[in-house]
Write an enzyme that holds these catalytic residues in place. Structure first.
Site, PDB file in Angstrom:
ATOM      1  N   LYS A 203    -101.482  73.338 113.224  1.00  0.00           N
ATOM      2  CA  LYS A 203    -102.263  72.567 112.256  1.00  0.00           C
ATOM      3  C   LYS A 203    -102.106  73.144 110.853  1.00  0.00           C
ATOM      4  O   LYS A 203    -101.849  72.418 109.886  1.00  0.00           O
ATOM      5  CB  LYS A 203    -103.737  72.565 112.680  1.00  0.00           C
ATOM      6  N   CYS A 257    -107.488  69.950 102.476  1.00  0.00           N
ATOM      7  CA  CYS A 257    -106.557  70.452 103.503  1.00  0.00           C
ATOM      8  C   CYS A 257    -105.366  71.176 102.899  1.00  0.00           C
ATOM      9  O   CYS A 257    -105.218  72.382 103.070  1.00  0.00           O
ATOM     10  CB  CYS A 257    -106.074  69.277 104.338  1.00  0.00           C
TER      11      CYS A 257
HETATM   12  N1  SAJ Z   1     -99.402  64.884  96.884  1.00  0.00           N
HETATM   13  C1  SAJ Z   1     -98.426  65.066  95.926  1.00  0.00           C
HETATM   14  N2  SAJ Z   1     -97.154  64.668  96.210  1.00  0.00           N
HETATM   15  C2  SAJ Z   1     -96.824  64.106  97.399  1.00  0.00           C
HETATM   16  C3  SAJ Z   1     -97.817  63.915  98.371  1.00  0.00           C
HETATM   17  C4  SAJ Z   1     -99.110  64.312  98.094  1.00  0.00           C
HETATM   18  O1  SAJ Z   1     -98.685  65.576  94.830  1.00  0.00           O
HETATM   19  O2  SAJ Z   1     -95.653  63.782  97.582  1.00  0.00           O
HETATM   20  C5  SAJ Z   1    -100.779  65.320  96.631  1.00  0.00           C
HETATM   21  C6  SAJ Z   1    -101.786  64.199  96.667  1.00  0.00           C
HETATM   22  O3  SAJ Z   1    -101.860  63.551  95.442  1.00  0.00           O
HETATM   23  C7  SAJ Z   1    -103.054  64.956  97.014  1.00  0.00           C
HETATM   24  C8  SAJ Z   1    -102.565  66.081  97.911  1.00  0.00           C
HETATM   25  O4  SAJ Z   1    -101.182  66.175  97.686  1.00  0.00           O
HETATM   26  O5  SAJ Z   1    -103.649  65.528  95.862  1.00  0.00           O
HETATM   27  C9  SAJ Z   1    -102.858  65.940  99.384  1.00  0.00           C
HETATM   28  O6  SAJ Z   1    -102.703  64.622  99.811  1.00  0.00           O
HETATM   29  P1  SAJ Z   1    -102.142  64.165 101.211  1.00  0.00           P
HETATM   30  O7  SAJ Z   1    -102.329  62.720 101.242  1.00  0.00           O
HETATM   31  O8  SAJ Z   1    -100.751  64.617 101.429  1.00  0.00           O
HETATM   32  O9  SAJ Z   1    -102.959  64.955 102.295  1.00  0.00           O
HETATM   33  P2  SAJ Z   1    -104.497  65.100 102.744  1.00  0.00           P
HETATM   34  O10 SAJ Z   1    -104.950  66.449 102.309  1.00  0.00           O
HETATM   35  O11 SAJ Z   1    -105.334  63.947 102.381  1.00  0.00           O
HETATM   36  O12 SAJ Z   1    -104.323  65.060 104.339  1.00  0.00           O
HETATM   37  C10 SAJ Z   1    -103.531  66.043 104.976  1.00  0.00           C
HETATM   38  C11 SAJ Z   1    -102.642  65.356 105.993  1.00  0.00           C
HETATM   39  N3  SAJ Z   1    -101.620  66.297 106.429  1.00  0.00           N
HETATM   40  C12 SAJ Z   1    -100.322  66.001 106.414  1.00  0.00           C
HETATM   41  O13 SAJ Z   1     -99.876  64.955 106.011  1.00  0.00           O
HETATM   42  C13 SAJ Z   1     -99.403  67.062 106.944  1.00  0.00           C
HETATM   43  C14 SAJ Z   1    -103.459  64.861 107.155  1.00  0.00           C
HETATM   44  O14 SAJ Z   1    -102.627  64.401 108.192  1.00  0.00           O
HETATM   45  C15 SAJ Z   1    -104.348  65.974 107.689  1.00  0.00           C
HETATM   46  O15 SAJ Z   1    -105.187  65.521 108.706  1.00  0.00           O
HETATM   47  C16 SAJ Z   1    -105.213  66.471 106.594  1.00  0.00           C
HETATM   48  O16 SAJ Z   1    -104.381  66.977 105.562  1.00  0.00           O
HETATM   49  C17 SAJ Z   1    -106.121  67.538 107.149  1.00  0.00           C
HETATM   50  O17 SAJ Z   1    -107.309  67.244 107.412  1.00  0.00           O
HETATM   51  O18 SAJ Z   1    -105.661  68.650 107.378  1.00  0.00           O
END
Ligand code: SAJ
Length: 418
Positions: A203, A257
């Site tokens: 995780k 996360c």
């Molecule tokens: N972000 C970027 N560039 C990208 C992708 C995301 O700057 O290419 C930024 C987003 O704007 C945001 C942050 O990253 O600020 C996180 O966003 P996210 O949508 O990637 O992730 P979370 O934190 O909402 O959810 C993640 C997910 N993990 C993965 O995709 C590996 C989700 O599946 C998990 O359940 C969650 O973390 C968790 O609870 O751990």
């Protein structure tokens, strides 16, 4: 089957809703009185599609109620936050430990206890198991303990809870079997049985993988701004390679996360986890970079005596009202301390200090997009042109397409032209 879920937040509430909707009796427990009152009035306190309807149905049928105290049940699930401790960046297990202690008086032989909160590798074995052993339970025979991390994306929680594969990390194989039976109630994805420590590390590593890849994209964006290359074109071209997937640069990484979990690994092995720490530092440097670029744009492209900045979006994720760990706050704070007037608009977040779109844009020198809400992807450009004198948009989420020529647009494709 009766299920007691400790923590009724972004994960606990949707999980409770799905168990209740699939024939279980569920009690949702939280220490926050306002949340319990809201839930028992049949309302929900988070913005997440699909949950309100399920809770309405479950509350009517009597299969769900919320409470400040745990109750006897067959299964106990812990879904509470795990922040990090600022001093050493380690995982703060205090909410999980308190949650586990709170259920001890209600435990009976044969119960299943599942930790869903994201925790550092080895936490279940070293810190959580002893709580139940000290209470007199033998794990694997009297009590079944497992770490089954949630892995859902806010905005798509219900769909992902049902369809994603699930890691079931038991302290013993019997614990994994019992925990898998619990999720079989509604999960359509695979239930992958393993050890607790493997589940914990998997995780944390899933989110670290994403954080490291975003850091690479952010570093690319900074390099391109420095040497004069269009970063967005580079990403588009490079990603046509069948084995390349460069992520999207942005204003920084928010949420509960990605901005936290990598530290759980780092703090366990600080001398070894070098890429992981560097990625965190790179992503943490983005708000400063955005604030600096905003200042440069204002300096080089406006002549206003006292420039006003319209900040569009503070949520860390588009189309949600979730602003946890959002990089927007540091950007706003940096620009405020530079003396700029800031008007904040976020259609998904209720806050008395935030204003409507029109008011935010009124006489603004620049509109700074910090969240990829759909509302901003299809901005009302007539409104922008009527409210702003020489309209400039700095789109840090790279979402604006078809911007009229009269509006000057900056994004990670042309920062070198500031
Ligand atoms: N972000 C970027 N560039 C990208 C992708 C995301 O700057 O290419 C930024 C987003 O704007 C945001 C942050 O990253 O600020 C996180 O966003 P996210 O949508 O990637 O992730 P979370 O934190 O909402 O959810 C993640 C997910 N993990 C993965 O995709 C590996 C989700 O599946 C998990 O359940 C969650 O973390 C968790 O609870 O751990």
């Amino acid at each position: 089957m009766k299920i007691c879920i400790i923590g009724q937040g972004y994960i606990g509430l949707p999980t409770a809703a799905l168990f209740a909707d699939n024939g279980c009796e569920v009690v949702g427990v939280d220490i926050n009185e306002d949340i319990i009152r809201t839930l028992n009035e049949g309302k929900i306190h988070i913005e997440e599609p699909g949950i309100q309807q399920i809770i309405n149905k479950a509350a009517k049928s009597g299969s769900y109620h919320a409470s400040l105290k745990p109750e006897e049940a067959d299964v106990f699930i812990i879904t509470v936050p795990t922040p990090f401790i600022a001093d050493d960046l380690s995982c703060d297990l205090s909410y999980v430990v308190n949650g586990c202690r709170s259920i001890v008086p209600f435990l009976k032989k044969g119960n299943v206890v599942i930790i869903e909160s994201t925790i550092a590798p080895m936490s279940t074995d070293n810190q959580i198991k002893p709580i139940f052993e000290e209470a007199g339970f033998k794990i694997g025979t009297d009590l079944y303990l497992a770490h089954c991390p949630e892995r859902v994306l806010p905005g798509k929680i219900i769909e992902e809870l049902i369809h994603n594969d699930r890691i079931i990390g038991g302290i013993t194989p019997e614990c994994s079997d019992k925990a898998a039976e619990v999720y079989a109630t509604f999960v359509k994805g695979k239930l992958m049985k393993t050890e607790a420590k493997t589940a914990e590390m998997s995780k944390c590593m899933e989110n670290t993988f994403r954080d490291v890849n975003i850091a690479l994209a952010n570093e690319l964006a900074k390099i391109c701004a420095e040497i004069g290359v269009n970063a967005l074109d580079v990403i588009e071209m490079a990603n046509k390679h069948p084995r390349v997937n460069i992520h999207t640069p942005g204003p920084g990484v928010g949420g509960h996360c990605l901005a936290i979990d990598p530290y759980f690994i780092y703090s366990e092995a600080p001398d070894t986890a070098r890429i992981i720490k560097l990625a965190r530092d790179t992503n943490n440097s983005m708000p400063k970079f955005v604030a600096e670029k905003t200042r440069e744009i204002i300096k080089n492209h406006t002549s206003m005596y006292k420039p006003k900045i319209a900040v569009l979006g503070v949520a860390y994720k588009g189309n949600t009202g979730d602003a946890r760990e959002s990089p927007a706050f540091e950007i706003i704070q940096r620009l405020e301390s530079n003396g700029y007037e800031i008007a904040i608009h976020d259609p998904h977040i209720k806050n008395n200090h935030y204003v409507g779109l029109e008011e935010a844009l009124e006489s603004a020198s620049i509109a700074l997009i910090l969240a990829d809400h759909n509302e901003f992807k299809e901005l009302d450009y007539d409104l922008v042109l009527s409210k702003m004198k020489n309209p400039i948009i700095f789109d840090t989420k790279n979402i604006i397409k078809n911007c009229p020529e009269e509006i000057e647009l900056f994004n990670y494709g042309n920062l070198y032209q500031i």
